[in-house]
Design a protein around this motif. Structure first.
Motif, PDB file in Angstrom:
ATOM      1  N   HIS A 163      -0.556   2.491  -4.529  1.00 21.38           N
ATOM      2  CA  HIS A 163      -1.964   3.108  -4.452  1.00 21.38           C
ATOM      3  C   HIS A 163      -2.316   3.705  -5.541  1.00 21.38           C
ATOM      4  O   HIS A 163      -3.354   3.530  -6.015  1.00 21.38           O
ATOM      5  N   VAL A 164      -1.474   4.440  -6.159  1.00 22.04           N
ATOM      6  CA  VAL A 164      -1.776   5.390  -7.401  1.00 22.04           C
ATOM      7  C   VAL A 164      -2.180   4.108  -8.646  1.00 22.04           C
ATOM      8  O   VAL A 164      -2.932   4.447  -9.320  1.00 22.04           O
ATOM      9  N   MET A 165      -1.455   2.931  -8.735  1.00 21.39           N
ATOM     10  CA  MET A 165      -1.681   1.999  -9.565  1.00 21.39           C
ATOM     11  C   MET A 165      -2.716   1.118  -9.243  1.00 21.39           C
ATOM     12  O   MET A 165      -2.836   0.068 -10.135  1.00 21.39           O
ATOM     13  N   LYS A 180      -5.181  -0.633  -3.613  1.00 17.57           N
ATOM     14  CA  LYS A 180      -6.330  -0.518  -2.657  1.00 17.57           C
ATOM     15  C   LYS A 180      -7.203  -1.377  -3.276  1.00 17.57           C
ATOM     16  O   LYS A 180      -7.633  -2.415  -2.447  1.00 17.57           O
ATOM     17  N   GLN A 181      -7.580  -1.517  -4.561  1.00 17.09           N
ATOM     18  CA  GLN A 181      -8.427  -2.486  -4.905  1.00 17.09           C
ATOM     19  C   GLN A 181      -7.939  -3.961  -4.869  1.00 17.09           C
ATOM     20  O   GLN A 181      -8.678  -4.744  -4.501  1.00 17.09           O
ATOM     21  N   TYR A 226      -9.957  -6.721  -2.824  1.00 18.42           N
ATOM     22  CA  TYR A 226     -10.366  -7.749  -3.393  1.00 18.42           C
ATOM     23  C   TYR A 226      -9.789  -9.089  -2.641  1.00 18.42           C
ATOM     24  O   TYR A 226     -10.395 -10.132  -2.460  1.00 18.42           O
ATOM     25  N   THR A 280     -11.896  -9.590   0.142  1.00 19.30           N
ATOM     26  CA  THR A 280     -13.288 -10.065  -0.204  1.00 19.30           C
ATOM     27  C   THR A 280     -13.379 -11.492  -0.475  1.00 19.30           C
ATOM     28  O   THR A 280     -13.916 -12.262  -0.012  1.00 19.30           O
ATOM     29  N   ILE A 324      -6.644  -8.206 -10.804  1.00 20.72           N
ATOM     30  CA  ILE A 324      -7.713  -8.948 -10.182  1.00 20.72           C
ATOM     31  C   ILE A 324      -7.508 -10.551 -10.568  1.00 20.72           C
ATOM     32  O   ILE A 324      -7.208 -11.537 -10.012  1.00 20.72           O
ATOM     33  N   GLN A 325      -7.507 -10.709 -11.958  1.00 19.01           N
ATOM     34  CA  GLN A 325      -7.395 -11.847 -12.436  1.00 19.01           C
ATOM     35  C   GLN A 325      -6.048 -12.522 -12.011  1.00 19.01           C
ATOM     36  O   GLN A 325      -6.034 -13.758 -11.798  1.00 19.01           O
ATOM     37  N   GLN A 329       0.701  -1.123  -0.035  1.00 23.04           N
ATOM     38  CA  GLN A 329       0.011  -0.023  -0.067  1.00 23.04           C
ATOM     39  C   GLN A 329       0.989   1.245   0.018  1.00 23.04           C
ATOM     40  O   GLN A 329       0.487   2.289   0.594  1.00 23.04           O
TER      41      GLN A 329
END
Ligand SMILES: Cc1cc2nc3c(=O)[nH]c(=O)nc-3n(C[C@H](O)[C@H](O)[C@H](O)COP(=O)(O)O)c2cc1C
Ligand code: SF4
Ligand code: SF4
Ligand code: FES
Ligand code: FES
Lengths: 583, 156
Positions: free
Chosen positions: B84-86, B89-90, B94, B97, B141-142, B79
């Motif tokens: 963060h810029v790239m 956080k997502q 993820y 989650t 994410i993948q 982080q």
């Protein structure tokens, strides 16, 4: 001299597979019976992110390969080492040259060039000559030279190094300490780590000279525990320096003795602050103390102590070797020497760049940086100085990078964090990001920092969630001023800077969030609608394949549609869509 | 389970004479046992003759020390500013989650413990994560899904 094969193997090189590349080179040299002709050298990182970089130097001629995979090694050895024709398909391209041109490498000079685990390689580049020159001199003479050079601390505050040494030198005490600050707290800076991994002896030599100048016989390197490789290489370097008589009793047969040990940090940003750092070395909670007394008077275990940053110390041998005039000829009228920056974010070439002070922000981004990553995006802001620094808009790109000019804008030189942002970065979110960091890292000793920053964070959070009010901006401004003038230590004093600069230069974005509940950058999830814009959608279906939970319905020839019940707001589809068709 | 007293005593002895010994001592304990165990704290308090609360004062101040056993694989999610810029956080969100776990917690199967770190020092490959000692850059994410699956298969 033997021909050399250099493999970039610092933390980033190793994470890209440098270890395996080296092993294969080793067996290839054996297979081809070339072990007598080539030295295979495991170096630190050179500073450019290109996976594994390999240099082959034959008869003084250098060829650089980038993105070298284990499977490529054989191609390189067969063609380059056997047939003497470089494997053209794998050589580094134009951007590699672009990155290294316009740099002035002083403290990074050896990084990527020598084996940091072999003291002879350091000595081969002139290592420890400065120490030999310094030890016969009276300490005052060395301090004068450093003062004359104009060197200022590279750890953030930018205090004159020579003056700091002089204060401590003048203290009357049988016991004094020399401390190296290798806590590197800015969460976007890693030059200190690279120097320690790539050229640890230069820092050690700087420390011995500093110890001699101030009259200390004992020193500590306080290094982040998150830097295991740096610690390992430092340990080896210390041992070798001892064996050669550069450390220990009667250094170079003089009556000066100096002992050096490593202390590992334990994960607290505030420990980069000098008084907190000393408390941590003493084995206590790392909370800052009010100054005065300054560490130069009353520091570690109550004794006079000098604390210097890694990059500051790495400059010392060069100044002693080449003279104060040489050093002060580099840089601008007011800021001397070079500074290393960690170029990152939406810029094409990312990595460590060493430039003369006074270079403009623009020349850094468009010179070594090679401009923006994507042609389609537009530069919005540059963040300099990390959690203590500020965000500067495009209109200030011509600002020269020197202490005074940067301070005038509201940012700071800082320790070298340099992040380029485009239209996809939300400035309110960035302010919140840094504040989130400082809130988490506040030691809690003083009220403005502990409670004030928290209150500011809550207000920013509210704004990013679409619940902001106009008066919040005045409240933020007022809080910033109060905390700046009342917090106990530098952490609290400077924490408002990211908020102040974004408020000053990007006020419109705050207002958009507050008045229209809109985040143009699509960063603040609560303000994002998660809807496909029909007119923009080209019906390609890329978003649908990117969604990890199958929340996007799409079939050939149909506009995609997001099922908001299923959506977990992961933002993957925003990144996947090339047409900005999701809002 | 009791700690192996001999080993613990050896660690204490190694540092006992050192100035500012407490932090390096705790670091070695954590390396040995994976976390700081309550019985280890008691032992240190006895041997060094300092009150336990003073030891806990230090343990709770520094982010490095944990007082719960970690999962089989530690996931460090960067982080830092560049990450963060790239989109770092997502990535963190993820991971939390999809693993149904809180930061610094451990998944119910005991496999993963995700935590945040500030800059892994490979900002050019942001967003980045590190699982145990292996580094993964340019995460999406993948890609995260594939990486996690890899670890599940390896252990499962
Ligand atoms: C919250 C905080 C964090 C800091 N972190 C660092 C750090 O990580 N590294 C560093 O060298 N200096 C850091 N500093 C600055 C040090 O307090 C100190 O000024 C510096 O180490 C002195 O060395 P220099 O004069 O060579 O720069 C920090 C200061 C504050 C207030
Ligand atoms: S990726 Fe964009 S353009 Fe393609 S289907 Fe999805 S919304 Fe439409
Ligand atoms: S935000 Fe994530 S979960 Fe929601 S639709 Fe897009 S990809 Fe799917
Ligand atoms: S706790 Fe450090 S400034 Fe307040
Ligand atoms: S910010 Fe993530 S690696 Fe540096």
């Amino acid at each position: 001299m033997k021909n050399r094969i250099l493999v970039c193997a610092g933390t980033s090189g190793l994470s890209a597979g440098a270890g395996e590349v080296i092993e294969i080179f080793k067996s290839e040299l054996k297979r081809l019976n070339l072990r007598g002709k080539f030295n295979l050298v495991k170096t630190g990182d050179r500073g450019l992110f290109r996976d594994v970089l390999v240099d082959i130097i034959t008869d003084g001629k250098r060829v650089t390969y980038e993105h070298v995979k284990p499977a490529d090694v054989k191609k390189i050895t067969e063609s380059h080492l056997v047939k003497n024709t470089p494997a053209a398909a794998l050589t580094a391209g134009k951007s590699y040259e672009e990155f290294f041109a316009n740099q002035t490498r002083v403290v990074l000079k050896n990084c990527g060039e020598i084996d940091p685990e072999n003291i002879d390689e350091y000595i081969g580049t002139g290592g420890f000559e400065a120490l030999k020159k310094a030890i016969p001199l009276p300490p005052e003479k060395i301090i004068d030279e450093i003062k004359k050079s104009g060197l200022r601390g590279r750890g953030g505050a930018g205090f004159s190094t020579g003056l700091k040494w002089e204060f401590c030198h003048k203290e009357k005490s049988g016991v004094k300490y020399m401390v190296c600050n290798a806590d590197e707290g800015d969460p976007g800076a890693f030059m200190d780590r690279s120097i320690l991994e790539g050229d640890p002896q230069s820092v050690i030599e700087g420390m011995i000279i500093a110890g001699y100048a101030i009259g200390a016989n004992e020193g500590y390197i306080y290094c982040r525990a998150e830097y295991p490789l740096a610690i390992e290489r430092l340990n080896k370097a210390l041992k070798q320096a001892e064996e050669r008589g550069f450390l220990g009793n009667n250094i170079l047969k003089s009556d000066f003795s100096f002992k050096l040990s490593i202390k590992k940090g334990a994960g607290a940003f505030v420990c980069g602050e000098e008084t907190a750092l000393l408390a941590s070395i003493e084995g206590k909670r790392g909370t800052p103390k009010p100054r005065p007394p300054f560490p130069a008077q009353k520091g570690l275990w109550g004794k006079p102590t000098v604390i210097n940053n890694v990059e500051t110390l790495a400059n010392i041998p060069h100044i002693i070797n080449n003279g104060a005039d040489w050093f002060s000829a580099i840089g601008s009228a007011e800021s001397k020497g070079t500074k290393v920056f960690a170029l990152a974010g939406k810029v094409r070439n990312t990595g460590l760049v060493e430039i003369p002070m006074g270079t403009t922000i623009k020349n850094l981004i468009y010179g070594p940086g090679g401009g923006l990553k994507s042609k389609r995006s537009k530069l919005k802001a540059v963040q300099i100085g990390g959690p203590s620094g500020g965000c500067l808009p495009e209109t200030l790109l011509s600002t020269p990078i020197d202490y005074k000019a940067l301070a005038k804008t509201g940012a700071i030189m800082g320790s070298g964090g340099f992040i380029v942002m485009d239209e996809k970065t939300c400035m309110v979110d960035i302010a919140k990001f840094f504040l989130g960091f400082t809130v988490a890292e506040s030691c809690g000793k003083c009220v403005p920092c502990r409670i004030g920053l928290k209150r500011m964070y809550e207000v920013l959070d509210k704004i990013t969630k679409g619940r902001g009010e106009t008066r919040d901006l005045d409240f933020l401004k007022e809080m910033c001023e109060t905390i700046k003038s009342t917090a106990l230590c530098g952490l609290g004093n400077t924490a408002p800077n990211p908020v102040l600069t974004t408020l000053k230069y990007f006020r419109r974005e705050y207002e958009e969030h507050i008045n229209n509940r809109v985040c143009d950058a699509n960063t603040c999830v609560e303000l994002v609608k998660f809807e496909v814009i029909e007119e923009k959608c080209v019906k390609c279906g890329k978003c649908s394949t990117s969604c990890p939970v199958g929340a996007i319905e799409w079939e050939k020839g149909r506009t995609a549609e997001i099922n908001k019940e299923k959506c977990i707001k992961c933002m993957a589809c925003f990144a996947a869509c090339d047409f900005k068709a999701i809002k | 389970m009791n700690i192996d007293i001999e080993k613990a005593e050896k660690i204490i002895k190694k540092h006992a004479a050192e100035k500012g010994a407490l932090i390096p001592l705790l670091q070695d304990m954590q390396t040995e046992y994976g976390y700081i165990r309550a019985d280890a704290v008691k032992l240190i308090a006895e041997k060094l003759d300092i009150p336990s609360v003073e030891i806990y004062e230090v343990i709770t101040f520094y982010a490095q020390f944990r007082t719960e056993p970690p999962g089989k694989h530690t996931i460090k999610v960067c982080q830092g500013t560049a990450c963060h810029v790239m989109g770092g956080k997502q990535i963190l969100n993820y991971i939390l989650t999809t693993l149904k776990v809180k930061e610094n917690g451990t998944t119910t199967d005991g496999l993963f413990s995700p935590e945040r770190v500030a800059c892994l020092g490979c900002c050019g490959m942001a967003p980045a994560i590190m699982i145990d000692n292996d580094f993964y850059g340019n995460c999406t994410i993948q890609k995260v899904d594939e990486i996690l699956d890899g670890y599940r298969k390896k252990t499962g």
